[in-house]
Write a protein that holds these residues in place. Structure first.
Motif, PDB file in Angstrom:
ATOM      1  N   ASN A   1       0.813  -1.210   0.000  1.00  0.00           N
ATOM      2  CA  ASN A   1       0.000   0.000   0.000  1.00  0.00           C
ATOM      3  C   ASN A   1       0.853   1.270   0.000  1.00  0.00           C
ATOM      4  OD1 ASN A   1      -2.478  -1.256  -0.135  1.00  0.00           O
ATOM      5  ND2 ASN A   1      -2.758  -1.348   2.091  1.00  0.00           N
ATOM      6  N   TYR A   2       2.064   1.186   0.509  1.00  0.00           N
ATOM      7  CA  TYR A   2       2.899   2.381   0.474  1.00  0.00           C
ATOM      8  C   TYR A   2       3.343   2.700  -0.954  1.00  0.00           C
ATOM      9  CZ  TYR A   2       6.008   6.004   2.132  1.00  0.00           C
ATOM     10  OH  TYR A   2       6.595   7.215   2.351  1.00  0.00           O
ATOM     11  N   TYR A   3       3.665   1.655  -1.737  1.00  0.00           N
ATOM     12  CA  TYR A   3       3.935   1.884  -3.161  1.00  0.00           C
ATOM     13  C   TYR A   3       2.700   2.471  -3.843  1.00  0.00           C
ATOM     14  CZ  TYR A   3       8.337  -0.797  -3.147  1.00  0.00           C
ATOM     15  OH  TYR A   3       9.624  -1.230  -2.924  1.00  0.00           O
ATOM     16  N   ARG A   4       1.552   1.901  -3.524  1.00  0.00           N
ATOM     17  CA  ARG A   4       0.301   2.375  -4.122  1.00  0.00           C
ATOM     18  C   ARG A   4       0.023   3.822  -3.748  1.00  0.00           C
ATOM     19  NH1 ARG A   4      -4.817   1.315  -1.544  1.00  0.00           N
ATOM     20  NH2 ARG A   4      -6.564   1.887  -2.894  1.00  0.00           N
ATOM     21  N   LEU A   5       0.285   4.157  -2.499  1.00  0.00           N
ATOM     22  CA  LEU A   5       0.030   5.510  -2.014  1.00  0.00           C
ATOM     23  C   LEU A   5       0.870   6.542  -2.772  1.00  0.00           C
ATOM     24  CD1 LEU A   5      -1.026   7.583   0.114  1.00  0.00           C
ATOM     25  CD2 LEU A   5       0.933   6.903   1.530  1.00  0.00           C
TER      26      LEU A   5
ATOM     27  N   TRP B   1      10.350   9.306 -13.027  1.00  0.00           N
ATOM     28  CA  TRP B   1       9.926   8.688 -11.781  1.00  0.00           C
ATOM     29  C   TRP B   1       8.420   8.436 -11.835  1.00  0.00           C
ATOM     30  CZ3 TRP B   1      13.430   8.642  -7.369  1.00  0.00           C
ATOM     31  CH2 TRP B   1      14.661   9.258  -7.619  1.00  0.00           C
ATOM     32  N   PHE B   2       8.021   7.182 -11.617  1.00  0.00           N
ATOM     33  CA  PHE B   2       6.604   6.882 -11.453  1.00  0.00           C
ATOM     34  C   PHE B   2       6.127   7.279 -10.059  1.00  0.00           C
ATOM     35  CE2 PHE B   2       8.167   3.880 -14.648  1.00  0.00           C
ATOM     36  CZ  PHE B   2       7.280   4.138 -15.685  1.00  0.00           C
ATOM     37  N   SER B   3       7.072   7.288  -9.139  1.00  0.00           N
ATOM     38  CA  SER B   3       6.840   7.681  -7.749  1.00  0.00           C
ATOM     39  C   SER B   3       8.216   7.873  -7.126  1.00  0.00           C
ATOM     40  CB  SER B   3       6.063   6.595  -6.999  1.00  0.00           C
ATOM     41  OG  SER B   3       6.904   5.488  -6.698  1.00  0.00           O
ATOM     42  N   PRO B   4       8.302   8.320  -5.884  1.00  0.00           N
ATOM     43  CA  PRO B   4       9.638   8.402  -5.255  1.00  0.00           C
ATOM     44  C   PRO B   4      10.336   7.056  -5.089  1.00  0.00           C
ATOM     45  CG  PRO B   4       8.066   9.794  -4.093  1.00  0.00           C
ATOM     46  CD  PRO B   4       7.269   8.962  -5.044  1.00  0.00           C
ATOM     47  N   GLN B   5       9.635   5.963  -5.398  1.00  0.00           N
ATOM     48  CA  GLN B   5      10.205   4.633  -5.194  1.00  0.00           C
ATOM     49  C   GLN B   5      10.588   3.908  -6.471  1.00  0.00           C
ATOM     50  OE1 GLN B   5      10.907   4.179  -2.207  1.00  0.00           O
ATOM     51  NE2 GLN B   5       9.541   5.688  -1.267  1.00  0.00           N
TER      52      GLN B   5
END
Length: 541
Positions: free
Chosen positions: A57-61, A493-497
């Motif tokens: 969920n953190y990736y999703r968030l 970046w798709f996200s910070p991850q």
């Protein structure tokens, strides 16, 4: 440089204890559909209670966002009077202009890395213990591939990091275990450490002679493991604006680029970075004199060498004027060495100059015993554009002359520490001296490198790279030639991850063939150019 987010950007910036606080606050009504970006108190309810749910969920968030939810209770992430933060992650690989050998002074808080793994552990006993002790465990997986005009195994060299052309590879799997000292506060001595094991193709660029180096120097494995960072730190804030002392094995202090994938604009590396100092083992001190000036002084055992190789002996069956007598040092470069640096940053944070002398000793030919003198310069034009520039001169003394039959015979007979009997896949090359009558000569490199970077969006960075590399005696690349290289890459970046970095680069050797060969396999170079298209993905955890 580590991947640090500033205060007000990451839930981890205030430590995992805030997750527990958010859990209590989240028991009440949570407006805005439970969106933690609109109401931080909704965070824990959004993540869930079990490890796997919280991790996923953190990736999703964070997907589609350029930062983690802002914690309103987080303390300041940097000293108020410090120069302004020049950049951000994303879309760039750093927030502060890079400098090495130290945790960033004035801008680092404990437990300040944005990490899905640490968030997933937040409500577990292990997570609570790590939070109480300011210990973090996180890392990334990095894989990529390339299409190249080169065809033979190892034929992309001297381009890096894609050693083998037309392949897909695991570049690096990295785990950080660390405690960051609090360098923002000014009232108490703090400490930290980092262990950073790495596995993958990129081990060949970080290998230090004497630490699992058999993988590269005796077996030439495609994938291997290393520990480029294993150090402790002490931060003493009462001296000027803060003194940080690092001891152990650490990344050498100069350069725009770094070994670890997330710290770079592009997937590939410049030749400037590929053939210079990577790691030192010793003690490095960094003193912030004031908010603008820093000075550094360190003592090590040279570059890419372990202390226990200094003074070791092997038989010398062939007369060699470099090593008179019947025995010689295993690595003449593993000797006491000095590193010094001066760094200046403008009040605005838009300009930075960093002058360094790294690994300085007598300069005797040793395993990567590189005498490095150079500087980096950064300038931020506005929020969209900045330029990074680096130049250096490096050399080694008394490198065997490839044009002298006696020197070649001494090498073949075991008359140097790097002869085939010692390491069949030899990294340090001969020098191609100007005269065949000399047994050895000074091998020198001069290089100039520039990155021009454009922030296309909060999640997109486009970088253009241009460089000139002059391997004056061919000791670093194996070919006595000047090189020009240019490339352009897109960091999305798709996200910070999660990020991807497609690019294309062109390499040209001006004075001879330097590509599509492999000296270890007896394959001569057959081309004076290379075109390499490549891309990678980095998944942080």
């Amino acid at each position: 440089m580590k991947r640090i987010l500033l205060a007000g950007v990451s839930l981890a910036a205030f430590g995992l204890s805030n997750v527990a606080q958010a859990a209590d606050a989240g028991k009440g009504p949570c407006p805005y559909g439970g969106d933690p970006y609109k109401n931080y108190n909704c965070l824990d309810a959004y993540l869930g209670s079990d490890f796997l749910s919280r991790f996923i969920n953190y990736y999703r968030l964070e997907w589609g966002h350029d930062a983690a939810p802002a914690d309103p209770k987080a303390p300041p992430g940097r000293r108020a009077y410090w120069p302004a933060t020049p950049q951000s992650i994303p879309p760039y690989p750093f927030t502060e202009w890079p400098y090495g050998g130290t945790t960033t002074i004035g801008v680092t808080r404990p437990s300040s890395v944005d990490s899905p793994l640490m968030v997933a552990l937040g409500n577990t006993p292990a997570g609570s213990w790590m939070n109480d002790n300011h210990i973090q465990v996180y890392g990334w997986l990095n894989a990529g591939g390339n299409f190249s005009t080169n065809t033979v195994r190892g034929g992309n060299s001297p381009a890096a990091y894609s050693y083998n052309p037309n392949t897909v590879q695991l570049d690096q799997a990295v785990l950080y275990i660390e405690r960051l000292p609090d360098t923002v506060q000014k009232d108490h001595i703090d400490w930290g450490f980092r262990l950073a094991p790495i596995y993958g193709e990129n081990y060949r660029y970080t290998t230090a002679y004497g630490l699992w180096s058999y993988q590269l120097l005796n077996q030439n494995k495609n994938n291997g493991y290393d520990m480029p960072m294993a150090y402790g730190e002490v931060f003493i804030p009462q001296i000027a604006e803060g003194l940080l002392v690092r001891f152990g094995r650490y990344i050498s202090i100069p350069d725009i680029e770094a070994q670890l994938a997330p710290n770079n604009y592009m997937y590939s590396h410049s030749m400037t970075y590929t053939f210079d100092n990577y790691t030192n083992t010793g003690i490095q001190s960094t003193l912030a004199l004031d908010k603008n000036w820093m000075v550094q002084l360190g003592v090590s055992v040279g570059t890419e060498a372990m202390p226990w190789h200094y003074g070791a002996k092997i038989a010398n069956p062939f007369p060699n004027p470099l090593y008179p007598g019947t025995t010689m040092p295993k690595d003449p470069g593993a000797v006491p060495s000095v590193t010094g640096g001066v760094r200046w940053t403008s009040d605005s944070g838009n300009d930075n100059v960093y002058v360094v002398a790294d690994g300085i000793n007598g300069g005797q030919w040793g395993y990567n015993n590189l005498q490095w003198y150079g500087l980096t310069y950064y300038h931020k034009f506005n929020d969209q554009w900045h330029v990074s520039f680096e130049t250096y001169n490096l050399h080694q003394n008394n490198v065997l002359n490839a044009n002298n039959p006696n020197a070649v015979a001494a090498f073949a007979a075991g008359g140097t520490p790097f002869s085939p009997q010692v390491m069949p896949f030899n990294s340090p090359f001969f020098a191609q001296c100007s005269s065949a009558t000399v047994f050895s000569c000074k091998a020198e490199v001069q290089t100039y490198l520039m990155y021009l970077s454009y922030k296309a969006s909060p999640l997109d960075n486009i970088s253009y790279r241009a460089e000139f590399y002059d391997d004056k005696q061919g000791q670093r690349t194996g070919t006595k030639t000047r090189y020009v290289e240019t490339g352009i890459g897109w960091q999305h970046w798709f996200s910070p991850q999660i990020e991807i970095r497609p690019e294309v680069s062109y390499y040209k050797s001006l004075d001879g063939f330097a590509f599509n060969g492999n000296a270890n396999l007896g394959i001569p170079n057959s081309r004076n150019y290379a075109i390499i298209g490549s891309a990678d993905i980095i998944i942080h955890f």
